[in-house]
Scaffold this motif. Sequence first.
Motif, PDB file in Angstrom:
ATOM      1  N   GLN A  55     -44.767   9.178  16.096  1.00  0.00           N
ATOM      2  CA  GLN A  55     -44.005   8.134  16.773  1.00  0.00           C
ATOM      3  C   GLN A  55     -42.938   8.766  17.667  1.00  0.00           C
ATOM      4  N   THR A  56     -42.236   9.757  17.158  1.00  0.00           N
ATOM      5  CA  THR A  56     -41.219  10.463  17.940  1.00  0.00           C
ATOM      6  C   THR A  56     -41.830  11.130  19.170  1.00  0.00           C
ATOM      7  N   ASP A  57     -43.032  11.664  19.009  1.00  0.00           N
ATOM      8  CA  ASP A  57     -43.730  12.343  20.115  1.00  0.00           C
ATOM      9  C   ASP A  57     -44.370  11.374  21.103  1.00  0.00           C
ATOM     10  N   GLY A  58     -44.317  10.082  20.807  1.00  0.00           N
ATOM     11  CA  GLY A  58     -44.865   9.088  21.721  1.00  0.00           C
ATOM     12  C   GLY A  58     -46.370   8.896  21.618  1.00  0.00           C
ATOM     13  N   LEU A  59     -46.972   9.379  20.528  1.00  0.00           N
ATOM     14  CA  LEU A  59     -48.419   9.249  20.359  1.00  0.00           C
ATOM     15  C   LEU A  59     -48.806   7.910  19.750  1.00  0.00           C
ATOM     16  N   VAL A  60     -47.900   7.337  18.953  1.00  0.00           N
ATOM     17  CA  VAL A  60     -48.152   6.042  18.327  1.00  0.00           C
ATOM     18  C   VAL A  60     -46.962   5.118  18.564  1.00  0.00           C
ATOM     19  N   ALA A  61     -47.277   3.841  18.573  1.00  0.00           N
ATOM     20  CA  ALA A  61     -46.256   2.801  18.622  1.00  0.00           C
ATOM     21  C   ALA A  61     -46.396   1.994  17.341  1.00  0.00           C
ATOM     22  N   THR A  62     -45.336   1.295  16.963  1.00  0.00           N
ATOM     23  CA  THR A  62     -45.372   0.545  15.706  1.00  0.00           C
ATOM     24  C   THR A  62     -44.923  -0.895  15.911  1.00  0.00           C
ATOM     25  N   ARG A  63     -45.293  -1.696  14.931  1.00  0.00           N
ATOM     26  CA  ARG A  63     -44.758  -3.053  14.841  1.00  0.00           C
ATOM     27  C   ARG A  63     -44.721  -3.407  13.360  1.00  0.00           C
ATOM     28  N   ILE A  64     -43.744  -4.226  13.000  1.00  0.00           N
ATOM     29  CA  ILE A  64     -43.577  -4.652  11.616  1.00  0.00           C
ATOM     30  C   ILE A  64     -44.174  -6.048  11.466  1.00  0.00           C
ATOM     31  N   VAL A  65     -44.960  -6.235  10.414  1.00  0.00           N
ATOM     32  CA  VAL A  65     -45.590  -7.524  10.142  1.00  0.00           C
ATOM     33  C   VAL A  65     -45.199  -7.953   8.733  1.00  0.00           C
ATOM     34  N   GLU A  66     -44.651  -9.145   8.622  1.00  0.00           N
ATOM     35  CA  GLU A  66     -44.305  -9.694   7.310  1.00  0.00           C
ATOM     36  C   GLU A  66     -45.581  -9.897   6.498  1.00  0.00           C
ATOM     37  N   SER A  67     -45.470  -9.711   5.191  1.00  0.00           N
ATOM     38  CA  SER A  67     -46.619  -9.874   4.307  1.00  0.00           C
ATOM     39  C   SER A  67     -46.276 -10.881   3.217  1.00  0.00           C
ATOM     40  N   SER A  68     -47.193 -11.788   2.940  1.00  0.00           N
ATOM     41  CA  SER A  68     -46.974 -12.769   1.877  1.00  0.00           C
ATOM     42  C   SER A  68     -47.182 -12.153   0.497  1.00  0.00           C
ATOM     43  N   SER A  69     -47.803 -10.989   0.440  1.00  0.00           N
ATOM     44  CA  SER A  69     -48.115 -10.374  -0.848  1.00  0.00           C
ATOM     45  C   SER A  69     -47.307  -9.108  -1.132  1.00  0.00           C
ATOM     46  N   GLY A  70     -46.182  -8.942  -0.460  1.00  0.00           N
ATOM     47  CA  GLY A  70     -45.374  -7.750  -0.696  1.00  0.00           C
ATOM     48  C   GLY A  70     -44.416  -7.500   0.453  1.00  0.00           C
ATOM     49  N   PRO A  71     -43.926  -6.276   0.542  1.00  0.00           N
ATOM     50  CA  PRO A  71     -42.973  -5.951   1.614  1.00  0.00           C
ATOM     51  C   PRO A  71     -43.655  -5.957   2.979  1.00  0.00           C
ATOM     52  N   PRO A  72     -42.852  -6.034   4.033  1.00  0.00           N
ATOM     53  CA  PRO A  72     -43.432  -5.979   5.386  1.00  0.00           C
ATOM     54  C   PRO A  72     -44.202  -4.677   5.576  1.00  0.00           C
ATOM     55  N   ARG A  73     -45.216  -4.738   6.417  1.00  0.00           N
ATOM     56  CA  ARG A  73     -46.031  -3.558   6.718  1.00  0.00           C
ATOM     57  C   ARG A  73     -45.738  -3.076   8.125  1.00  0.00           C
ATOM     58  N   LYS A  74     -45.686  -1.756   8.254  1.00  0.00           N
ATOM     59  CA  LYS A  74     -45.534  -1.142   9.576  1.00  0.00           C
ATOM     60  C   LYS A  74     -46.927  -0.775  10.070  1.00  0.00           C
ATOM     61  N   TYR A  75     -47.331  -1.392  11.160  1.00  0.00           N
ATOM     62  CA  TYR A  75     -48.633  -1.110  11.766  1.00  0.00           C
ATOM     63  C   TYR A  75     -48.462  -0.088  12.880  1.00  0.00           C
ATOM     64  N   TYR A  76     -49.405   0.844  12.950  1.00  0.00           N
ATOM     65  CA  TYR A  76     -49.408   1.895  13.958  1.00  0.00           C
ATOM     66  C   TYR A  76     -50.586   1.685  14.898  1.00  0.00           C
ATOM     67  N   ARG A  77     -50.374   2.012  16.149  1.00  0.00           N
ATOM     68  CA  ARG A  77     -51.454   1.981  17.132  1.00  0.00           C
ATOM     69  C   ARG A  77     -51.229   3.141  18.104  1.00  0.00           C
ATOM     70  N   LEU A  78     -52.322   3.608  18.686  1.00  0.00           N
ATOM     71  CA  LEU A  78     -52.208   4.686  19.673  1.00  0.00           C
ATOM     72  C   LEU A  78     -51.563   4.185  20.946  1.00  0.00           C
ATOM     73  N   THR A  79     -50.720   5.001  21.517  1.00  0.00           N
ATOM     74  CA  THR A  79     -50.208   4.740  22.852  1.00  0.00           C
ATOM     75  C   THR A  79     -51.218   5.315  23.847  1.00  0.00           C
ATOM     76  N   GLU A  80     -50.970   5.124  25.112  1.00  0.00           N
ATOM     77  CA  GLU A  80     -51.845   5.725  26.124  1.00  0.00           C
ATOM     78  C   GLU A  80     -51.840   7.239  25.984  1.00  0.00           C
ATOM     79  N   LEU A  81     -50.657   7.812  25.759  1.00  0.00           N
ATOM     80  CA  LEU A  81     -50.559   9.257  25.543  1.00  0.00           C
ATOM     81  C   LEU A  81     -51.327   9.660  24.286  1.00  0.00           C
ATOM     82  N   GLY A  82     -51.205   8.879  23.225  1.00  0.00           N
ATOM     83  CA  GLY A  82     -51.921   9.167  21.986  1.00  0.00           C
ATOM     84  C   GLY A  82     -53.425   9.168  22.184  1.00  0.00           C
ATOM     85  N   GLN A  83     -53.923   8.220  22.971  1.00  0.00           N
ATOM     86  CA  GLN A  83     -55.357   8.158  23.256  1.00  0.00           C
ATOM     87  C   GLN A  83     -55.803   9.394  24.032  1.00  0.00           C
ATOM     88  N   THR A  84     -55.002   9.808  25.001  1.00  0.00           N
ATOM     89  CA  THR A  84     -55.316  11.000  25.790  1.00  0.00           C
ATOM     90  C   THR A  84     -55.326  12.248  24.916  1.00  0.00           C
TER      91      THR A  84
END
Length: 108
Positions: A55-84
């Motif tokens: 995340q610090t290197d800019g390869l992934v971005a994150t978003r937090i999603v609330e969960s009904s069955s526990g604590p919020p989850r942090k989702y990761y996805r590739l950035t354009e740089l991460g894909q490259t």
Amino acid sequence: MADSIQIQLRKGVLDLCVLAVLSRGESYGYEIASTLVSAVGMGEGTIYPLMRRMQTDGLVATRIVESSSGPPRKYYRLTELGQTVFETHRSDWRAFTVAVDTLLEDLS
């Protein structure tokens, strides 16, 4: 000695493995860790520091999603740089494994 090479190989390809998982779509930390444990025997504890670094290197971005069955989850996805970076690392890995396989076959 065999354990040592297995550990070193896993450490060496951990970034590539995480990028490969995320190239298929966004995922949360535990899901990434579970996939890697099943596929290549990676320890779950090694994933989270790696994800912070990516995340610090800019390869992934994150978003937090609330969960009904526990604590919020942090989702990761590739950035354009991460894909490259993933595509470059995948190409390098394939070339490397072909070279190693060729050496091993020549020694037989």
